[in-house]
Design an enzyme around this catalytic site. Structure first.
Site, PDB file in Angstrom:
ATOM      1  N   ASP A  53       2.912 -18.722  33.542  1.00 60.76           N
ATOM      2  CA  ASP A  53       4.147 -18.619  34.332  1.00 60.76           C
ATOM      3  C   ASP A  53       5.040 -19.837  34.085  1.00 60.76           C
ATOM      4  OD1 ASP A  53       2.669 -20.483  35.730  1.00 60.76           O
ATOM      5  OD2 ASP A  53       2.868 -19.510  37.692  1.00 60.76           O
ATOM      6  N   SER A  54       4.580 -20.733  33.207  1.00 67.08           N
ATOM      7  CA  SER A  54       5.443 -21.817  32.730  1.00 67.08           C
ATOM      8  C   SER A  54       6.663 -21.239  32.020  1.00 67.08           C
ATOM      9  CB  SER A  54       4.667 -22.723  31.773  1.00 67.08           C
ATOM     10  OG  SER A  54       4.058 -21.962  30.749  1.00 67.08           O
ATOM     11  N   ASP A  93      -1.104 -15.172  33.531  1.00 66.04           N
ATOM     12  CA  ASP A  93      -0.973 -15.907  34.797  1.00 66.04           C
ATOM     13  C   ASP A  93      -0.452 -14.984  35.889  1.00 66.04           C
ATOM     14  OD1 ASP A  93      -1.615 -18.546  35.190  1.00 66.04           O
ATOM     15  OD2 ASP A  93       0.252 -19.344  34.373  1.00 66.04           O
ATOM     16  N   LYS A 107      -5.262 -15.388  35.274  1.00 63.86           N
ATOM     17  CA  LYS A 107      -5.503 -16.760  35.741  1.00 63.86           C
ATOM     18  C   LYS A 107      -4.830 -16.937  37.095  1.00 63.86           C
ATOM     19  CE  LYS A 107      -3.435 -20.599  33.847  1.00 63.86           C
ATOM     20  NZ  LYS A 107      -2.644 -21.131  34.970  1.00 63.86           N
ATOM     21  N   GLU A 154      -4.328 -19.874  40.494  1.00 65.94           N
ATOM     22  CA  GLU A 154      -4.412 -21.293  40.839  1.00 65.94           C
ATOM     23  C   GLU A 154      -5.083 -21.529  42.189  1.00 65.94           C
ATOM     24  OE1 GLU A 154      -0.540 -23.151  40.713  1.00 65.94           O
ATOM     25  OE2 GLU A 154      -0.153 -22.471  38.670  1.00 65.94           O
ATOM     26  N   GLU A 199      -5.699 -29.344  35.213  1.00 68.93           N
ATOM     27  CA  GLU A 199      -4.362 -29.881  34.903  1.00 68.93           C
ATOM     28  C   GLU A 199      -4.200 -31.300  35.466  1.00 68.93           C
ATOM     29  OE1 GLU A 199      -1.143 -27.158  35.236  1.00 68.93           O
ATOM     30  OE2 GLU A 199       0.377 -28.721  35.079  1.00 68.93           O
TER      31      GLU A 199
END
Ligand code: KIV
Length: 258
Positions: free
Chosen positions: A42-43, A81, A110, A112, A177
């Site tokens: 999602d970057s 993501d 993925k 978080e 991260e």
């Protein structure tokens, strides 16, 4: 046949795991032979759309880009993501992840977080959705400047606890991260699944970077970003040559015309 996920897990302590992001078919195709995991991160929110945070990225955007990436991936494990607000509770997460897996044909998702989302992770894995974890700096929930994680004992213990929880829940690997190198080392030795670092030192089992940073397409000032090639320069050169030939009437010659 051994699944791609089993292959990734078996690389721990044998060979480093190579991961990059991709947001489109052509880029995915160009990197696929040299990566073990391709993440549709999602970057893409900040990298492609200039969003201030990944929070503005929607499920529809992730699905569109992932469908494009799928066309270029054959060797690597493709992970997508899940964007912010799409996995707030188990039923919502399951519905959205199933949709992403079905439409994009990705291999895994993925998400978080640790303890706070453990019920969600367990629900996904129980329903045969392979999950990659993400701990340390969590861009979807971190406010302000990104700092490193693991400075205080409390922070270190929390991350270690989260890593163990994720492993027990059945994630196949964890992105770390901006985790301090000593802590990254401790975690990587403690858990049996691979850790994939971004800004977390070579003590991790693998590394991931955003492809646009690797290619020199962004002006990222993050400490962990290394520009491996200057594609921006090449693109400018290409455009300049095109401009010159168009203006001088050299292009298109007969060869390039009907
Ligand atoms: O969104 C992303 O690209 C990521 C990685 C760089 C880990 O989460």
């Amino acid at each position: 046949m051994i699944s791609k996920i089993t292959k990734i897990k078996s690389k721990k302590n044998r060979t480093k795991i190579v991961c990059l992001t991709a947001y489109s078919k052509n880029i995915a195709q160009s990197i696929d032979k040299h990566t073990d995991i391709i993440l549709v991160g999602d970057s893409l929110g900040s990298t492609l759309y200039n969003f201030k945070s990944t929070r503005s990225v929607t499920l529809e955007m992730m699905i569109k880009h992932s469908k494009s990436v799928r066309q270029g991936v054959s060797n690597s494990l493709m992970v997508v993501d899940m964007p912010y607000n799409t996995y707030n509770k188990p039923s919502q997460a399951l519905k959205n992840c199933k949709k992403v897996m079905k439409i994009t044909k990705c291999d895994a998702v993925k998400i978080e977080g640790g303890l706070k989302i453990i019920k969600i992770i367990k629900c996904l894995i129980k329903n045969n959705i392979p999950v990659m974890g993400h701990l340390g700096i969590l861009p979807q929930t971190t406010k302000g400047k990104f700092k490193s994680k693991g400075k205080s004992t409390k922070e270190r213990n929390e991350i270690i606890k989260d890593c163990k929880l994720l492993e027990e829940a059945g994630v196949f690997s964890i992105v770390l991260e901006c985790v301090e190198r000593k802590l990254a080392n401790k975690i990587s030795n403690l858990i049996k699944i691979p850790t994939i670092g971004i800004g977390s030192s070579n003590n991790c089992d693998g590394q991931i970077l955003v492809i646009d940073d690797v290619l020199g397409l962004t002006d990222s000032k993050m400490k962990f970003v290394k520009k491996f090639v200057d594609v921006k320069k090449l693109i400018t050169e290409g455009a300049k040559k095109f401009e010159k030939e168009v203006k001088s009437n050299k292009f298109p010659s007969r060869k390039y015309s009907y």
